[in-house]
Design an enzyme around this catalytic site. Structure first.
Site, PDB file in Angstrom:
ATOM      1  N   CYS A 135      33.047  47.701  40.343  1.00  0.00           N
ATOM      2  CA  CYS A 135      33.644  46.350  39.945  1.00  0.00           C
ATOM      3  C   CYS A 135      32.486  46.082  38.295  1.00  0.00           C
ATOM      4  O   CYS A 135      31.477  46.193  38.884  1.00  0.00           O
ATOM      5  CB  CYS A 135      33.368  45.097  40.613  1.00  0.00           C
ATOM      6  SG  CYS A 135      32.498  44.105  40.470  1.00  0.00           S
ATOM      7  N   SER A 187      38.302  37.464  46.813  1.00  0.00           N
ATOM      8  CA  SER A 187      36.668  37.949  47.637  1.00  0.00           C
ATOM      9  C   SER A 187      35.924  36.937  47.133  1.00  0.00           C
ATOM     10  O   SER A 187      35.621  36.756  45.994  1.00  0.00           O
ATOM     11  CB  SER A 187      36.379  39.320  47.151  1.00  0.00           C
ATOM     12  OG  SER A 187      35.213  39.671  47.877  1.00  0.00           O
ATOM     13  N   CYS A 209      28.772  37.829  35.748  1.00  0.00           N
ATOM     14  CA  CYS A 209      28.881  36.991  36.874  1.00  0.00           C
ATOM     15  C   CYS A 209      27.498  36.582  37.033  1.00  0.00           C
ATOM     16  O   CYS A 209      26.382  37.316  36.681  1.00  0.00           O
ATOM     17  CB  CYS A 209      28.923  37.777  38.290  1.00  0.00           C
ATOM     18  SG  CYS A 209      29.285  37.008  39.560  1.00  0.00           S
ATOM     19  N   CYS A 215      25.898  45.542  42.084  1.00  0.00           N
ATOM     20  CA  CYS A 215      26.693  45.230  41.214  1.00  0.00           C
ATOM     21  C   CYS A 215      26.745  45.358  39.789  1.00  0.00           C
ATOM     22  O   CYS A 215      25.378  44.770  39.427  1.00  0.00           O
ATOM     23  CB  CYS A 215      26.942  44.143  42.018  1.00  0.00           C
ATOM     24  SG  CYS A 215      28.928  43.710  40.996  1.00  0.00           S
ATOM     25  N   CYS A 222      43.494  45.165  40.359  1.00  0.00           N
ATOM     26  CA  CYS A 222      42.685  44.573  41.005  1.00  0.00           C
ATOM     27  C   CYS A 222      42.261  43.145  40.092  1.00  0.00           C
ATOM     28  O   CYS A 222      41.819  44.451  38.815  1.00  0.00           O
ATOM     29  CB  CYS A 222      41.390  45.632  41.461  1.00  0.00           C
ATOM     30  SG  CYS A 222      39.960  44.939  41.577  1.00  0.00           S
ATOM     31  N   CYS A 243      23.860  39.544  41.958  1.00  0.00           N
ATOM     32  CA  CYS A 243      23.856  40.769  43.315  1.00  0.00           C
ATOM     33  C   CYS A 243      23.485  42.641  43.041  1.00  0.00           C
ATOM     34  O   CYS A 243      24.139  42.894  42.021  1.00  0.00           O
ATOM     35  CB  CYS A 243      25.445  41.232  43.927  1.00  0.00           C
ATOM     36  SG  CYS A 243      25.975  39.350  44.810  1.00  0.00           S
ATOM     37  N   GLY A 272      32.947  39.002  37.907  1.00  0.00           N
ATOM     38  CA  GLY A 272      33.085  37.645  38.737  1.00  0.00           C
ATOM     39  C   GLY A 272      33.304  37.156  39.981  1.00  0.00           C
ATOM     40  O   GLY A 272      33.653  37.884  40.631  1.00  0.00           O
ATOM     41  N   GLU A 273      32.971  35.979  39.801  1.00  0.00           N
ATOM     42  CA  GLU A 273      32.899  35.289  41.258  1.00  0.00           C
ATOM     43  C   GLU A 273      34.429  34.368  41.301  1.00  0.00           C
ATOM     44  O   GLU A 273      33.995  33.306  41.170  1.00  0.00           O
ATOM     45  CB  GLU A 273      31.945  35.162  42.152  1.00  0.00           C
ATOM     46  CG  GLU A 273      30.815  33.838  42.867  1.00  0.00           C
ATOM     47  CD  GLU A 273      32.008  34.742  44.216  1.00  0.00           C
ATOM     48  OE1 GLU A 273      31.984  35.077  44.408  1.00  0.00           O
ATOM     49  OE2 GLU A 273      32.617  33.504  45.553  1.00  0.00           O
ATOM     50  N   ASN A 311      28.928  52.313  45.517  1.00  0.00           N
ATOM     51  CA  ASN A 311      29.535  53.045  43.841  1.00  0.00           C
ATOM     52  C   ASN A 311      28.404  52.816  43.804  1.00  0.00           C
ATOM     53  O   ASN A 311      28.024  52.002  43.283  1.00  0.00           O
ATOM     54  CB  ASN A 311      30.889  51.960  43.790  1.00  0.00           C
ATOM     55  CG  ASN A 311      31.975  52.863  42.531  1.00  0.00           C
ATOM     56  OD1 ASN A 311      31.962  53.869  42.596  1.00  0.00           O
ATOM     57  ND2 ASN A 311      33.027  52.300  42.620  1.00  0.00           N
ATOM     58  N   SER A 340      31.929  38.768  51.536  1.00  0.00           N
ATOM     59  CA  SER A 340      31.294  39.997  51.273  1.00  0.00           C
ATOM     60  C   SER A 340      30.190  39.578  52.317  1.00  0.00           C
ATOM     61  O   SER A 340      29.644  38.432  51.588  1.00  0.00           O
ATOM     62  CB  SER A 340      29.913  40.363  49.497  1.00  0.00           C
ATOM     63  OG  SER A 340      32.226  39.929  48.817  1.00  0.00           O
ATOM     64  N   LEU A 341      30.047  40.244  53.168  1.00  0.00           N
ATOM     65  CA  LEU A 341      28.680  39.979  53.917  1.00  0.00           C
ATOM     66  C   LEU A 341      27.910  40.824  53.711  1.00  0.00           C
ATOM     67  O   LEU A 341      26.354  40.693  53.185  1.00  0.00           O
ATOM     68  CB  LEU A 341      29.410  40.349  55.219  1.00  0.00           C
ATOM     69  CG  LEU A 341      29.933  38.942  56.088  1.00  0.00           C
ATOM     70  CD1 LEU A 341      30.010  39.473  57.952  1.00  0.00           C
ATOM     71  CD2 LEU A 341      29.029  37.977  56.058  1.00  0.00           C
ATOM     72  N   HIS A 342      27.888  42.568  53.976  1.00  0.00           N
ATOM     73  CA  HIS A 342      26.603  43.519  53.249  1.00  0.00           C
ATOM     74  C   HIS A 342      25.448  43.253  54.267  1.00  0.00           C
ATOM     75  O   HIS A 342      24.868  44.575  54.296  1.00  0.00           O
ATOM     76  CB  HIS A 342      26.526  43.521  52.288  1.00  0.00           C
ATOM     77  CG  HIS A 342      27.793  43.200  50.587  1.00  0.00           C
ATOM     78  ND1 HIS A 342      28.787  44.290  51.254  1.00  0.00           N
ATOM     79  CD2 HIS A 342      28.193  42.596  49.389  1.00  0.00           C
ATOM     80  CE1 HIS A 342      29.597  44.225  49.828  1.00  0.00           C
ATOM     81  NE2 HIS A 342      29.505  42.937  49.638  1.00  0.00           N
ATOM     82  N   GLU A 391      37.593  43.760  32.941  1.00  0.00           N
ATOM     83  CA  GLU A 391      38.793  44.544  33.593  1.00  0.00           C
ATOM     84  C   GLU A 391      39.324  44.461  34.308  1.00  0.00           C
ATOM     85  O   GLU A 391      39.154  43.766  35.123  1.00  0.00           O
ATOM     86  CB  GLU A 391      36.737  46.028  34.374  1.00  0.00           C
ATOM     87  CG  GLU A 391      36.424  46.115  33.382  1.00  0.00           C
ATOM     88  CD  GLU A 391      35.324  46.433  34.123  1.00  0.00           C
ATOM     89  OE1 GLU A 391      33.911  47.484  34.210  1.00  0.00           O
ATOM     90  OE2 GLU A 391      35.273  46.597  35.350  1.00  0.00           O
TER      91      GLU A 391
HETATM   92  N1  SAH Z   1      32.411  37.874  43.352  1.00  0.00           N
HETATM   93  C1  SAH Z   1      33.721  38.656  44.743  1.00  0.00           C
HETATM   94  C2  SAH Z   1      34.016  39.146  44.885  1.00  0.00           C
HETATM   95  C3  SAH Z   1      34.115  40.351  43.390  1.00  0.00           C
HETATM   96  S1  SAH Z   1      33.184  42.095  43.791  1.00  0.00           S
HETATM   97  C4  SAH Z   1      32.711  39.429  45.254  1.00  0.00           C
HETATM   98  O1  SAH Z   1      31.401  39.172  45.322  1.00  0.00           O
HETATM   99  O2  SAH Z   1      32.397  39.251  47.003  1.00  0.00           O
HETATM  100  C5  SAH Z   1      33.829  42.596  45.025  1.00  0.00           C
HETATM  101  C6  SAH Z   1      33.307  42.901  45.831  1.00  0.00           C
HETATM  102  O3  SAH Z   1      33.070  44.687  45.177  1.00  0.00           O
HETATM  103  C7  SAH Z   1      32.522  42.545  46.278  1.00  0.00           C
HETATM  104  O4  SAH Z   1      32.435  42.892  48.170  1.00  0.00           O
HETATM  105  C8  SAH Z   1      30.938  43.264  46.174  1.00  0.00           C
HETATM  106  O5  SAH Z   1      29.853  43.444  46.624  1.00  0.00           O
HETATM  107  C9  SAH Z   1      31.390  45.270  45.975  1.00  0.00           C
HETATM  108  N2  SAH Z   1      30.650  45.360  45.081  1.00  0.00           N
HETATM  109  C10 SAH Z   1      30.607  45.214  43.978  1.00  0.00           C
HETATM  110  N3  SAH Z   1      29.379  45.961  43.431  1.00  0.00           N
HETATM  111  C11 SAH Z   1      30.145  46.948  44.352  1.00  0.00           C
HETATM  112  C12 SAH Z   1      29.334  48.516  44.774  1.00  0.00           C
HETATM  113  N4  SAH Z   1      28.829  49.051  43.488  1.00  0.00           N
HETATM  114  N5  SAH Z   1      29.838  49.487  45.336  1.00  0.00           N
HETATM  115  C13 SAH Z   1      30.349  49.180  46.627  1.00  0.00           C
HETATM  116  N6  SAH Z   1      30.982  47.753  46.320  1.00  0.00           N
HETATM  117  C14 SAH Z   1      30.560  46.907  45.600  1.00  0.00           C
HETATM  118 FE1  SF4 Z   2      29.398  39.075  41.308  1.00  0.00          FE
HETATM  119 FE2  SF4 Z   2      30.978  39.826  43.430  1.00  0.00          FE
HETATM  120 FE3  SF4 Z   2      29.278  41.259  42.313  1.00  0.00          FE
HETATM  121 FE4  SF4 Z   2      27.839  39.571  43.723  1.00  0.00          FE
HETATM  122  S1  SF4 Z   2      28.891  41.428  43.949  1.00  0.00           S
HETATM  123  S2  SF4 Z   2      27.201  40.040  41.428  1.00  0.00           S
HETATM  124  S3  SF4 Z   2      29.018  38.027  43.415  1.00  0.00           S
HETATM  125  S4  SF4 Z   2      31.058  39.995  41.104  1.00  0.00           S
END
Ligand code: SAH
Ligand code: SF4
Length: 358
Positions: free
Chosen positions: A344, A196, A114, A121, A107, A118, A164-165, A301, A219-221, A94
């Site tokens: 994403c 990212s 990926c 995601c 984006c 996580c 993806g990462e 999301n 991405s910390l979270h 996408e």
């Molecule tokens: N893999 C990389 C980049 C792609 S994800 C990463 O993880 O940083 C881009 C961002 O979207 C990351 O910060 C990820 O944690 C966040 N993300 C993924 N799923 C999400 C969701 N359902 N709601 C909000 N943010 C989300």
């Molecule tokens: Fe991959 Fe980023 Fe999604 Fe984690 S948040 S599964 S690293 S795309």
């Protein structure tokens, strides 16, 4: 599927070598390069500066597209548009364009699926399918650049935050960045890219030594290992102390700011205690008045396969206030295009479930 190479997988030097092998004058390679990246041509027949036999030969030997647009959705305010592309082997990736007053932010994806898993995601939920090539990453940009060009408009920012990462597909990602950055081609400034990462420490270290102008987001979270490992499994391999050391090294070497991303999940990582722990981890990023960090808060999301919900607005504001009290700059991002699953990986997973009758 065709086994011809994708033309966007070539850099200018490779193109020059090919034309040399074909016995063509050197300037032909430049003409093709400019056709691809300045005129944004998408078919060999459109290269009218080339003699016809050469156009035919290019078309016979190279693919001009690997990404087939399958579904395009626009948000109700038409400011966000998302396209689901199909790769030759049918996997989906996408890309999303977000229109702001002055910016046109794109984006894009670096992998189909990926491997990081996580749980919150949508891309992580589908698992790893394959790496995109540099050319396939570029194609997403050119797809939207062509559309915008028709409206006399252009892409102003590119964020590698789609599926993806990027640091798990490092070579292809920077092939794409470098090719799009080429001054005789697309000429897209390095400072207008943001990458990212989930926090792959060796890749952050490599990125630091390369001293690129590309912006870095991490991405910390979560601000403690137990919570972060539950949200980001790779944290078990690269726990917070090691990750934050790599981030400090980055700002020390480059003097550039890092954006830390935090998806706020109700009752999971939105407590003031987490905000305080985060603030204390980021203290060393504050330098005599200048903050070499910024926290981007994004309300979660929600996805089908994860029970978490977005934090309530008042709690997001309290979390932000706690960080700001400690001098940490922090922005709550508005979720763009929630009505089109612009998070994403969400459109890909929805369409897969639809196809599977799920
Ligand atoms: N893999 C990389 C980049 C792609 S994800 C990463 O993880 O940083 C881009 C961002 O979207 C990351 O910060 C990820 O944690 C966040 N993300 C993924 N799923 C999400 C969701 N359902 N709601 C909000 N943010 C989300
Ligand atoms: Fe991959 Fe980023 Fe999604 Fe984690 S948040 S599964 S690293 S795309």
């Amino acid at each position: 599927m065709s086994d011809r190479p994708l033309i966007f997988d070539l850099n200018l030097t490779e193109l020059e070598e090919i034309f040399q092998d074909w016995g063509e004058p050197a300037y032909r390679a430049k003409q093709v390069w400019q056709g691809l990246y300045q005129l944004l041509l998408d078919e060999p027949e459109k290269f009218t500066t080339l003699p016809r036999p050469l156009r035919l030969r290019l078309g016979e030997q190279y693919d001009f597209s690997h990404l087939q647009p399958a579904t395009t959705l626009a948000s109700s305010d038409l400011e966000t548009q998302k396209t689901l592309f199909q790769l030759p082997e049918k996997q989906a990736v996408e890309a999303v364009i977000m229109r702001y007053a002055k910016r046109r932010t794109l984006c894009i994806s670096t992998q189909a699926g990926c491997a990081m898993g996580c749980p919150f995601c949508a891309t992580g939920q589908m698992g790893f399918q394959r790496n995109l090539t540099g050319g396939e990453i570029i194609e997403q940009v050119l797809f939207y650049a062509r559309q915008l060009k028709k409206q006399d408009d252009q892409v102003t920012n590119i964020v590698l935050m789609g599926m993806g990462e990027p640091f798990h597909n490092y070579e292809a990602t920077f092939q794409a960045v470098d090719r799009l950055n080429h001054p005789d081609g697309f000429n897209f400034g390095a400072r207008r890219f943001t990458i990212s990462t989930v926090g792959l420490v060796p890749a952050i270290r490599r990125f630091t030594t390369e001293r690129r102008q590309v912006n870095l987001a991490v991405s910390l979270h979560a601000a403690d290992d137990e919570l972060r490992s539950s949200l980001i499994p790779i944290n078990r391999k690269y726990p917070l102390d090691i990750l934050m050391d790599a981030c400090e090294e980055y700002i020390g070497v480059t003097n550039r700011r890092i954006t830390f991303e935090w998806a706020l999940i109700r009752g999971v990582n939105d407590s003031l205690e987490q905000a305080q722990k985060l603030a204390s981890r980021l203290k060393s990023f504050l330098r005599s008045g200048a903050a070499l960090c910024h926290v981007n808060i994004i309300p979660l999301n929600p996805t089908h396969r994860y029970a978490g919900q977005a934090t309530y607005r008042h709690q997001a504001l309290a979390f932000q206030a706690e960080l700001e009290r400690a001098g940490i700059p922090c922005t709550i991002r508005v979720r763009r295009g929630i009505d089109i699953q612009a998070g994403c990986g969400q459109l890909a997973i929805e369409s897969k479930e639809r196809l599977a009758g799920g």
